[in-house]
Motif scaffolding. Structure first.
Motif, short mmCIF file in Angstrom:
data_model
loop_
_atom_site.label_atom_id
_atom_site.label_comp_id
_atom_site.label_asym_id
_atom_site.label_seq_id
_atom_site.Cartn_x
_atom_site.Cartn_y
_atom_site.Cartn_z
N ASN A 617 48.00 28.26 56.31
CA ASN A 617 48.92 29.32 56.71
C ASN A 617 49.52 29.90 55.44
OD1 ASN A 617 49.22 29.47 59.72
ND2 ASN A 617 49.51 27.26 59.45
N ILE A 618 49.68 31.21 55.42
CA ILE A 618 50.18 31.86 54.20
C ILE A 618 51.13 32.99 54.57
CG2 ILE A 618 48.09 33.34 54.10
CD1 ILE A 618 48.36 33.14 50.98
N ARG A 619 52.19 33.16 53.78
CA ARG A 619 53.17 34.22 54.04
C ARG A 619 52.70 35.55 53.47
NH1 ARG A 619 57.43 31.60 56.07
NH2 ARG A 619 57.71 29.42 55.45
N PRO A 620 53.11 36.67 54.10
CA PRO A 620 52.66 37.99 53.63
C PRO A 620 52.94 38.24 52.15
CG PRO A 620 53.96 38.18 55.66
CD PRO A 620 54.00 36.75 55.27
N GLU A 621 54.14 37.85 51.70
CA GLU A 621 54.49 38.07 50.28
C GLU A 621 53.53 37.32 49.38
OE1 GLU A 621 56.52 37.02 52.66
OE2 GLU A 621 58.44 38.10 52.61
N GLU A 622 53.14 36.12 49.82
CA GLU A 622 52.26 35.29 49.01
C GLU A 622 50.84 35.87 48.99
OE1 GLU A 622 53.00 33.03 47.02
OE2 GLU A 622 51.35 31.60 46.80
N ILE A 623 50.45 36.55 50.05
CA ILE A 623 49.16 37.24 50.05
C ILE A 623 49.15 38.28 48.94
CG2 ILE A 623 47.70 38.86 51.35
CD1 ILE A 623 48.35 37.32 53.88
N VAL A 624 50.24 39.03 48.83
CA VAL A 624 50.33 40.05 47.77
C VAL A 624 50.31 39.38 46.40
CG1 VAL A 624 51.75 41.90 46.79
CG2 VAL A 624 51.59 41.64 49.29
N ARG A 625 51.16 38.37 46.23
CA ARG A 625 51.27 37.72 44.92
C ARG A 625 49.92 37.15 44.47
NH1 ARG A 625 51.82 33.15 42.11
NH2 ARG A 625 51.40 31.84 43.92
N ARG A 626 49.26 36.47 45.38
CA ARG A 626 47.97 35.87 44.99
C ARG A 626 46.91 36.92 44.73
NH1 ARG A 626 47.21 30.27 45.26
NH2 ARG A 626 49.07 29.25 46.02
N THR A 627 46.94 37.99 45.49
CA THR A 627 45.96 39.05 45.27
C THR A 627 46.13 39.64 43.87
OG1 THR A 627 45.89 39.50 47.63
CG2 THR A 627 45.06 41.24 46.19
N LYS A 628 47.36 39.66 43.39
CA LYS A 628 47.65 40.21 42.07
C LYS A 628 47.42 39.20 40.94
CE LYS A 628 48.77 44.29 43.22
NZ LYS A 628 47.89 45.37 42.78
N THR A 629 47.56 37.91 41.23
CA THR A 629 47.61 36.94 40.12
C THR A 629 46.56 35.83 40.18
OG1 THR A 629 49.18 35.51 41.30
CG2 THR A 629 50.11 37.23 39.88
N ASP A 630 45.94 35.63 41.32
CA ASP A 630 45.06 34.47 41.47
C ASP A 630 43.60 34.93 41.44
OD1 ASP A 630 43.69 32.20 42.19
OD2 ASP A 630 44.90 31.75 43.96
N GLU A 631 42.83 34.40 40.52
CA GLU A 631 41.43 34.83 40.40
C GLU A 631 40.57 34.27 41.53
OE1 GLU A 631 43.10 32.89 38.34
OE2 GLU A 631 41.83 31.46 37.27
N HIS A 632 41.17 33.44 42.39
CA HIS A 632 40.45 32.96 43.57
C HIS A 632 40.71 33.88 44.76
CE1 HIS A 632 41.37 29.48 41.01
NE2 HIS A 632 40.16 29.05 41.34
#
Ligand SMILES: [Zn+2]
Length: 672
Positions: A617-632
Motif C-alpha cells: 500500500n502506498i500514499r499518493p504523496e509517496e507515489i509522487v516522491r518516488r517517481t521523482k527520486t527512486d530509480e525503481h
C-alpha cells in the motif's frame, strides 16, 4: 558515487530473518484477490488479498512485503538491544557502543531537557565565520555533516577499479529533488511555501531571533533554488561516462577559485592529492560564479542549515515534531516513526556490521548460504544461455558478455571479515547529537582515508540484516545480505516455483544490472571499458528505447507519468531477472511438470510468487516522491509493466488480445 551500487529497492531499511513471517510455504493463496481477473490487472489480482489484509499504518508512506520484513527485523533487533542494555558492557566494546547510543536515543526526558543546546555552540561557530574562511567552513561540514556547494566522496576509480579515487559532485538539496524547487506538479508549490515556514521555525527554535530566522529561511530557499536550477536531473545523471572528468588540483584552482583546493584536500584528510574526478564541471562553474555574488550572511545561513538539517533528528521532540509536520507533506505519513525505531536506526546504520554479527549468529541458518549459492549457480547458467541464444547480439560481443558473467563475484549472507569499529566512540556523558556527529565524522574520515589506496574487495556495501540486494559494477559483484534470504523471497520449505519466482528473479535482477544501460559500460574487472561491437550497442539502445517508452507511457497518479529513462536500468534488470529466472525454473522437476498446488500450475505459481514480492500500500504523496527520486519503478508497475514483455506469462494466465494485460506482440521487447 554511492549511487553506482544498484540495489533491488531504494530504501536502505535494515532488516533480517523472520523465520515465521509466512504461515504457509511458497505462494500464499490468501494474497490473491479472486474478485479481480488476472487478465485485467495482474497486480491487483495477485496482491489484492495482501493489500486488503495489510492496511498502511500511520507511520508509513508505503507499506509492502519488504517493509513487513523490515518490521519483523526491527523487533528482533530491539530484543537484542534490550538484552545488551540489561547487562554491563565493557567500556569501548562494541556492545557498549551499541547499547549506549541506543539508550541515548531512547532518553526522551534528557533529549527534551537539552533541547537545542547540543547545536548552539556549532551554530555560533558558523555565525562567527568570515568570508575568507569559506574553505575552512566547507571542510568542517564535509567531514560527514553535509555537502554545501559540492559533494565529495571516495569510490573505486571507474577506469582503474582496483584503486580508490575521489569524486567531486554537484551539491545536495534540502528537498527531495530539483523538481520540488522548479516544478508545479502535485503539491510542489505548497511544499515550497511550507518549506520556507519550516526553515523559519527551526532557526527560531535553535535560538535565532524571529527576524534572523525569517532572513535565513529566505536566503536558503533562494540559494537552493539556484542550485536546483544548476543541478543535473536524474536522467542526465545516468550518463556515467560524461561524468568521468579527471582533474588535477591546479586545474581545479584555476577554474573554481572559490575554494582553496590545496587547503581543502589537506583539511579533509588527504595530504597528497594527485587526480580527482569532477563529475559535473558545468555545475561547479556555476557554483563558483554564484558564490562570488553571495553575501557573508547568505553563506552563513546556508552553512547553518546544512549543519542543522543533519542534527535535527537527534534533538528534542519539538524539533522532531516540526520536522515531521513538514515532511508529511512530501511523504503523506500521518504519524511520526516511534522513538524506538528511530533510536534503533542509529546503531543499526552506524555500527551495522557489529549489529549484523550478533544478528547473523542468532538468526541466519548456515544452510541458507549453501542453498543460495546453488540457486545463483543455476541462474548464472541460465543467463549464459540467454546471452548465447539472443538474436540481436554478434558473437564477439556475446563472448565478452560471457566473460563478464563468469567473472561475477557472489557474496551471500554476511562478510567473511567483520568491520573494525574501534575508531568510533560513544560517551553517554555527551549529548545524543554530539555522539552521532562523532560517529558520522569517524565514518567520513574512514572513507576519505581510502583515497589512493587499493580497493578492499571484501567490503560489503550493505549490512547483513538489510532486506535488499545489490550489484556493484565497479567490482562486478552481486551481493545478497542475510536479510533478504527469508520468506517470502526465499524459503527452504517452499516449492521451486515460489523460490525461483521470488529470490530467483532477485538474483537474475542483480545479474542483469551487469548488462543494463549503465552496467554494460563496465567490464569483467569493473573498469569502464567499451566491450561492445558498435552495431550491438546500437541494437541494445534501440531495444531499451522501447522499454523506456513503455514505462514513460504509464500514468502513476493524476497526470504524472513514470519516467522510463530514469528507471531504465531497474526495468531492464526486472525484465532480465524474470526471463532468466523463468528459464532456470523450467529446468527443475516442478518446472517440467504440470502438478497443481492450491489450484495453480507451476508457471502460475512462478508469476504469483514474483508479484507477491511487490505487494504494497502506498500514499499518493509517496507515489509522487518516488517517481521523482527512486530509480525503481513502483511495485505495481514492476509487476504489470514488466510481465507484459514475458511470453510465458501470457500463456500461464491465458491472456488474450483485448485483455487489459495484453500488449501487442509487435510492441513487446526481449532484451535479455
Ligand atoms: Zn536493481
Amino acid at each position: 558515487m554511492k549511487a553506482l551500487k544498484y540495489a533491488l529497492i531504494a530504501t536502505a531499511l535494515t532488516s533480517a530473518i523472520a523465520a515465521d513471517a509466512a504461515t504457509t510455504h511458497g505462494v500464499n493463496p490468501a494474497n490473491i484477490d479472486p474478485s479481480v481477473a488476472p487478465q485485467d490487472d495482474f497486480y491487483d489480482y495477485a496482491c489484492g488479498g495482501w493489500i486488503k489484509a495489510n492496511p498502511i499504518g500511520d507511520e508509513y508512506a508505503r507499506f509492502g512485503t519488504f517493509d513487513e520484513l523490515g518490521e519483523n527485523n526491527r523487533k528482533q533487533l530491539r530484543d537484542l538491544f534490550d538484552q545488551l542494555s540489561a547487562s554491563e558492557q565493557a567500556k569501548g566494546s562494541v556492545g557498549q557502543k551499541v547499547r549506549d547510543i541506543y539508550l541515548l536515543g531512547m532518553d526522551s526526558v534528557r533529549l527534551n531537557r537539552e533541547g537545542a543546546d547540543p547545536v548552539k555552540a556549532d551554530l555560533q561557530f558558523i555565525n562567527a565565520m568570515k568570508r575568507a574562511q569559506l574553505t575552512d567552513m566547507v571542510i568542517w561540514e564535509h567531514a560527514g555533516i553535509g555537502s554545501p556547494f559540492f559533494g565529495c566522496g571516495v569510490e573505486a576509480d571507474m577506469l582503474n577499479s582496483n584503486i580508490n579515487t575521489l569524486y567531486i559532485s554537484q551539491p545536495g538539496l534540502g528537498l527531495p529533488d530539483r523538481d520540488y524547487y522548479l516544478s508545479n506538479e502535485g503539491n510542489m508549490k505548497e511544499i515550497r511555501t511550507q518549506y520556507v515556514k519550516y526553515l523559519e521555525d527551526i532557526f527560531a527554535m535553535s535560538g535565532y531571533t524571529k527576524k534572523d530566522a525569517k532572513r535565513a529561511a529566505k536566503n536558503i530557499m533562494a540559494l537552493e533554488t539556484k542550485l536546483a536550477e544548476y543541478s543535473w536531473d536524474r536522467v542526465r545523471l545516468r550518463d556515467i561516462a560524461s561524468q568521468y572528468n579527471p582533474t588535477d588540483v591546479a586545474t581545479l584552482q584555476a577554474n573554481y577559485p572559490f575554494i582553496d583546493w590545496n587547503a581543502y584536500f589537506k583539511g579533509i584528510g588527504i595530504d597528497n592529492v594527485g587526480q580527482v574526478v569532477l563529475m559535473q564541471p558545468d555545475v561547479m562553474q556555476k557554483v563558483n560564479t554564484l558564490v562570488g555574488t553571495l553575501t557573508d550572511q547568505q553563506i552563513k545561513d546556508y552553512m547553518a542549515y546544512n549543519y542543522l538539517s543533519s542534527a535535527i533528528g537527534y534533538l528534542g521532540d519539538d524539533f522532531i515534531q516540526r520536522s515531521f509536520e513538514f515532511s508529511r507533506l512530501i511523504s503523506g505519513k500521518k504519524e511520526i516513526t516511534p522513538r524506538w525505531k528511530r533510536a534503533l536506526n542509529v546503531p543499526n546504520g552506524m555500527l551495522g556490521e557489529a549489529v549484523g554479527e550478533l544478528y547473523v549468529a542468532k538468526y541466519f541458518p548456515k544452510e541458507a548460504k549453501e542453498r543460495m549459492l546453488k540457486l545463483v549457480g543455476n541462474l548464472k547458467k541460465s543467463l549464459a544461455e540467454h546471452i548465447r541464444s539472443n538474436t540481436w547480439m554478434s558473437d564477439s560481443t556475446k563472448i565478452n558478455a560471457l566473460v563478464k558473467l563468469n567473472s561475477f563475484t557472489v557474496k551471500v549472507g554476511y562478510p567473511d571479515k567483520w568491520r573494525d569499529y574501534s575508531a568510533i566512540t560513544v560517551d553517554p556523558a555527551q549529548s545524543y547529537w554530539t555522539n552521532v556527529k562523532g560517529m558520522i565524522k569517524a565514518e567520513a574520515a574512514r572513507e576519505i582515508a581510502k583515497y589512493g589506496k587499493p580497493v578492499d574487495k571484501d567490503e560489503w556495501g550493505m549490512s547483513p540484516q538489510t532486506v535488499n540486494a545489490y550489484y556493484n559494477p565497479l567490482a562486478n559483484e552481486i551481493v545478497f545480505p542475510a536479510g533478504i534470504l527469508q520468506p517470502p523471497f526465499f524459503d527452504f520449505e517452499a516449492d521451486d516455483a515460489s523460490n525461483y519466482g521470488a529470490i530467483g528473479v532477485v538474483i537474475g535482477h542483480e545479474m542483469t544490472h551487469g548488462f543494463d544501460d549503465q552496467g554494460r559500460q563496465f567490464d569483467q574487472d569493473g573498469n569502464m571499458t567499451d566491450w561492445w561491437a558498435p552495431a550491438d550497442a546500437e541494437k541494445f539502445k534501440a531495444l531499451t528505447d522501447i522499454l523506456a517508452d513503455q514505462y514513460s507511457s504509464i500514468v502513476v497518479i493524476d497526470d504524472l507519468h513514470a519516467n522510463g529513462r530514469f528507471t531504465l536500468g531497474e526495468n531492464i534488470a526486472d525484465h532480465g531477472g524474470l526471463n532468466v529466472a523463468y528459464s532456470a525454473f523450467k529446468k527443475t522437476v516442478q518446472g517440467q511438470g504440470n502438478e497443481k498446488i492450491d489450484g495453480f500450475t507451476p508457471d502460475q505459481r512462478f508469476f504469483l510468487a514474483y508479484a507477491s514480492v511487490w505487494a504494497a500500500n502506498i500514499r499518493p504523496e509517496e507515489i509522487v516522491r518516488r517517481t521523482k527520486t527512486d530509480e525503481h519503478s513502483l511495485g505495481r508497475w514492476r509487476v504489470n509493466a514488466a510481465l507484459k514483455n514475458i511470453p510465458a506469462f501470457y500463456e500461464a494466465f491465458s491472456i488474450k488480445a483485448g485483455d487489459k494485460m495484453w500488449l501487442d506482440p509487435a510492441k513487446r521487447v526481449t532484451i535479455w
